[in-house]
Scaffold this motif. Structure first.
Motif, PDB file in Angstrom:
ATOM      1  N   GLU A 267      35.922  36.774  40.213  1.00 45.30           N
ATOM      2  CA  GLU A 267      36.397  36.472  41.577  1.00 45.30           C
ATOM      3  C   GLU A 267      36.342  35.059  41.908  1.00 45.30           C
ATOM      4  OE1 GLU A 267      35.720  35.753  45.696  1.00 45.30           O
ATOM      5  OE2 GLU A 267      34.228  35.430  44.090  1.00 45.30           O
ATOM      6  N   GLN A 302      41.611  38.819  36.326  1.00 44.87           N
ATOM      7  CA  GLN A 302      41.151  39.925  37.177  1.00 44.87           C
ATOM      8  C   GLN A 302      41.100  41.546  36.342  1.00 44.87           C
ATOM      9  OE1 GLN A 302      39.689  39.032  40.167  1.00 44.87           O
ATOM     10  NE2 GLN A 302      40.338  37.056  39.067  1.00 44.87           N
ATOM     11  N   LEU A 314      34.324  44.310  41.037  1.00 49.82           N
ATOM     12  CA  LEU A 314      35.290  43.073  41.389  1.00 49.82           C
ATOM     13  C   LEU A 314      36.180  43.712  42.467  1.00 49.82           C
ATOM     14  CD1 LEU A 314      36.664  40.725  40.700  1.00 49.82           C
ATOM     15  CD2 LEU A 314      37.837  41.643  38.593  1.00 49.82           C
TER      16      LEU A 314
END
Ligand SMILES: Cc1cc2nc3c(=O)[nH]c(=O)nc-3n(C[C@H](O)[C@H](O)[C@H](O)COP(=O)(O)OP(=O)(O)OC[C@H]3O[C@@H](n4cnc5c(N)ncnc54)[C@H](O)[C@@H]3O)c2cc1C
Length: 325
Positions: A267, A302, A314
């Motif tokens: 993040e 990600q 996440l």
């Protein structure tokens, strides 16, 4: 600073960073980059704090090259702990980087195996699909997992050569496209028994895997560092502090805490890259600009090397509204 970390820093500054944008556009990591990493002894870095530091330094300079190189290290660890004959033949060539490895973990994902291993005289055959294998054309072997009908995992070093029983489909990626990532299809692909590095019950995999989630976190830390050095000082300062905090969190985390630490690092990479684009202004979105490349790379981080617990954490982090909004 250890000699290896210093060598990584030098290569990062002098070789990788200056051409990272050109490598991204070129579609393939130059073999000379990987040769330089090998010459510096960086193919022998197989884990631990030193490895994490090196991954971060290299990833800050060129994520794509680092991503290809990082696939190698599991093979070194596996061969080190493997049968003596495998060790004798493969350890030195792999540690020196004379022989380079990719990895195909598809068969150890939960559910029915996507790569099945069937014992035959002299070894076993593989059937099925490994949807993501990075470094094709740049490696000599692929450390590949298969699962047999008793749910035993078999890891083996396969020659990285396409043929009638091993087909390769190149994947076009929005980021790290020069990593030469492919899908591999096996159709009765024979693997000799002397190429097996380990076998163990699949039930043991989750525990083994959970302990190994640390190193990919350094790719995200490197991505943050790459943004930090391009941000104006006032915007960079809070990210420097947060980068240190996230590195500490990853270093301290045991298997139970690693998913949250990985998610936090991912993040941070996304937020740092978003900040870089905003700070760069419209020019940052021109194709080939550092800002747009780093944002694409942050997006890749990600999803790469994810696990259900990382993804759940996440999703919480990236989907939450700003306080007071
Ligand atoms: C650009 C790119 C390159 C990649 N290169 C490689 C590579 O070289 N070699 C390689 O093996 N993989 C590679 N992967 C795959 C990667 O390791 C993960 O499998 C993937 O990022 C997870 O994607 P997913 O969440 O869509 O789950 P899927 O890949 O669809 O997997 C299904 C489920 O299995 C879990 N899972 C995935 N891998 C494991 C594992 N090893 N152990 C336990 N559970 C697992 C996932 O979290 C998910 O819940 C690559 C992925 C990308 C995006």
């Amino acid at each position: 600073m250890s000699d290896l970390v210093a060598a990584a820093q030098r290569l990062a500054d002098e070789l990788l960073a200056p051409v990272a944008a050109a490598v991204d556009e070129s579609g393939v990591v130059p073999r000379s980059h990987l040769d330089a990493l090998a010459e510096a002894g960086l193919y022998a870095v197989a884990g631990g704090e030193l490895a994490h530091r090196t991954v971060e330094i290299l990833a800050a300079a060129c994520l794509t090259t680092t991503f290809v190189w990082i696939q190698h290290h599991g093979s070194v660890r596996a061969v080190q702990a493997g049968p003596p004959a495998v060790r004798d033949e493969w350890l030195e060539p792999l540690r020196s980087g004379r022989r380079r490895a990719a990895v195909a973990q598809a068969a150890v994902r939960p559910g029915p195996p996507s790569v099945r291993a069937t014992p035959v005289p002299g070894g076993f055959v593989l059937d099925g699909e490994a949807p993501w294998v990075t470094g094709w054309g740049l490696v000599d072997v692929v450390h590949t997992a298969g699962r047999d009908r008793d749910d035993t995992v078999i890891w083996a070093l396969l020659d990285a050569e396409a043929g009638p029983t091993l087909a390769v489909e190149p994947l076009r990626l929005a980021a790290v496209n020069a990593s030469q990532t492919v899908l591999i299809r096996f159709a009765g692909h024979f693997v000799p028994a002397e190429r097996v590095t380990s076998t163990f019950p699949f039930a043991e995999w989750p525990q083994r895997d959970a302990a190994r989630l640390r190193s990919n976190g350094s790719l995200a830390l490197g991505a943050v560092a790459g943004c930090v050095r391009r941000l104006p000082a006032d915007l960079a300062a809070p990210f420097v502090a947060e980068l240190d905090a996230r590195r500490g969190q990853l270093d301290r985390a045991g298997p139970a805490e690693l998913p949250a630490a990985r998610a936090a690092a991912a993040e941070l990479a996304l937020r740092a890259a978003g900040t870089l684009v905003v700070a760069a202004g419209a020019g940052g979105i021109l194709a080939g600009a550092d800002a747009e490349r780093l944002l694409r790379e942050a997006a890749f981080l990600q999803v790469f090397g994810s696990r259900p617990a990382i993804r759940a954490d996440l999703l919480q982090r990236v989907s939450r509204a700003a306080p007071g909004s």
